[in-house]
Design an enzyme around this catalytic site. Sequence first.
Site, PDB file in Angstrom:
ATOM      1  N   GLU A 159      46.251  51.208  21.912  1.00 38.85           N
ATOM      2  CA  GLU A 159      45.187  51.830  21.117  1.00 38.85           C
ATOM      3  C   GLU A 159      45.265  51.416  19.646  1.00 38.85           C
ATOM      4  O   GLU A 159      44.247  51.394  18.946  1.00 38.85           O
ATOM      5  CB  GLU A 159      45.238  53.352  21.247  1.00 38.85           C
ATOM      6  CG  GLU A 159      46.409  54.045  20.579  1.00 38.85           C
ATOM      7  CD  GLU A 159      47.658  54.163  21.444  1.00 38.85           C
ATOM      8  OE1 GLU A 159      48.487  55.048  21.164  1.00 38.85           O
ATOM      9  OE2 GLU A 159      47.797  53.363  22.395  1.00 38.85           O
ATOM     10  N   CYS A 195      52.527  54.467  26.998  1.00 39.62           N
ATOM     11  CA  CYS A 195      53.883  54.838  26.588  1.00 39.62           C
ATOM     12  C   CYS A 195      54.467  55.878  27.553  1.00 39.62           C
ATOM     13  O   CYS A 195      54.904  55.524  28.640  1.00 39.62           O
ATOM     14  CB  CYS A 195      53.882  55.327  25.141  1.00 39.62           C
ATOM     15  SG  CYS A 195      55.547  55.379  24.410  1.00 39.62           S
ATOM     16  N   HIS A 211      51.590  50.812  22.864  1.00 40.54           N
ATOM     17  CA  HIS A 211      50.472  51.613  22.366  1.00 40.54           C
ATOM     18  C   HIS A 211      49.297  50.674  22.057  1.00 40.54           C
ATOM     19  O   HIS A 211      49.042  50.348  20.892  1.00 40.54           O
ATOM     20  CB  HIS A 211      50.873  52.380  21.099  1.00 40.54           C
ATOM     21  CG  HIS A 211      51.730  53.567  21.354  1.00 40.54           C
ATOM     22  ND1 HIS A 211      51.218  54.827  21.577  1.00 40.54           N
ATOM     23  CD2 HIS A 211      53.081  53.688  21.459  1.00 40.54           C
ATOM     24  CE1 HIS A 211      52.217  55.677  21.793  1.00 40.54           C
ATOM     25  NE2 HIS A 211      53.359  55.017  21.721  1.00 40.54           N
TER      26      HIS A 211
END
Length: 542
Positions: free
Chosen positions: A520, A393, A518
Amino acid sequence: MLKTNTKFIFVSGGVISGVGKGIMAASLGAILKSQGLKVSMQKCDPYLNVDAGQLNPREHGETFVTKDGAETDLDLGHYERFLDEEMTGDSTLTSGKLYKRLIDAERAGEFGGKTVQLVPHVTGLIQETFLKNAKNFKSDVHIVEIGGTVGDFEGLHFIEAIRAFPSRVGRDNCFFAHVCYVPWLSTSHEFKTKPAQNSLRDLREYGIIPDMVVARLDASRAVKAPEIARKLAIFCGIKEQAVVLMPNAKSVYLVPLNAVHGGALTALQSFIGGPDNTLENKKFIQKNMQNWQRLADQISSKPAQKVKVGLVAKYTDNTDTYLSVTEALKAAAWNENVDLDLIWLNAETVTPEDFANVDGLLVPGGFGARGSEGKIQAATYSLDHNKPYLGICLGLQVAVIAAARRAGIKDANSSEFASKKSTNVIYIMADQKGKENTGNSMRLGNYPASLIQGTLAAKLYGQREVIERHRHRYEVNQKYLKQIERGGIIVSGLSPDGKLVEFVEAPMATFFVATQAHPEFRSRPTRPHPLFTGFIRSLIKK
């Protein structure tokens, strides 16, 4: 009474906050899912914020984003990682969201002039969310975590809602688990159960007798714990086998197996039933939880090689601020059988020497000007010294700024944290102007991206069309793409309409990849994300 095929499990906590309700709730879900049951989860949070989007991450930890764009508590990240199922905005209910719905309904005349009260209107609306989620997720089991601590004034409406819920669906369809902490008193060398007893007394006073009590313990003292189960069972009026002793674990991902060994299976199976009802713990794990056992073996192994990752971050005093990032790194390291040494680098004070002392750099998402120059320096150092780099990001945005400065645009910056006089190679998205300080207004949730054939990003994913979670307002200004390319970075992925830059990379580097997304949030302990796996692999010395 409603007819339902869904079983409901309610998890509360006592003695202290942060006792591990979310991990325990997710672990119960993992155990049940391993038997082939469809499990859904929900978090009830007592705070008056409508969602977690405006909460200070230093206080509350990361904001987890669901596929439909809800900004939620980090516990939903635990739910997704343990169940490998995607949550939605309906998986979280704050008091703020609850009261807003109720007041909006009252203003719209939906109550027909009746007096709107805590009981039955507030508690009834809470219960409706349980039933709605169970229906929408087609759940065999719906697990609800009650945030806060039993006895907290601000959470009483949730406690009353779950107390009364069995009258709607039947007590046989409801299971109450209470997680409490049993401290070790070093002066007398003994565990003290009185705080847990008091917490259980509070729960009983509200009309809830738990079906399972989970006692958190200091692992190094656990051998002295047998009396705890007997004491708590007598106090609660439940069977001793329903008291699950849970010593602190090396990793949260060991908790599902520890819960089985601790006796959770017995209580769950008497509630759920099923073909594995008579299996003893070891055989149950061998049959149903082989993936968790493999993960436990990976976590417990002693790899021959260690990799040092520098996390260049604004918040370094609360690791929960970047929880999904650190969990994704761990998952990739376990999968590659290397030891992860995570070095926290303060973006405001970081130096080139700090960059040189790690094997790779990761710049996570974030907002605001504070620490931005340190993050830009991290990307610049990686480009100048061929240091493996993963940008997430904001990590993509600072990489683009670094490349633009390397190409000669000395005042390259972002409109988020620089004046209009700067050359803003990162600028605010057209539909985000004027919304900079408002909640739930960013580009949120799942969005597709098209990767460019032959790029490292496409190779890592193994496909060209991908979907990732997003949470941002600013984007790459594409009129500067030629200068950015001269600075060493190319675009390797765009939104399907080509309007937004989604991935960049440095083709001359060993590993330099950044995404506006993102990733993750979609990593799992048993299925690490390809970007994190690629990053960790680039650090391993051949």
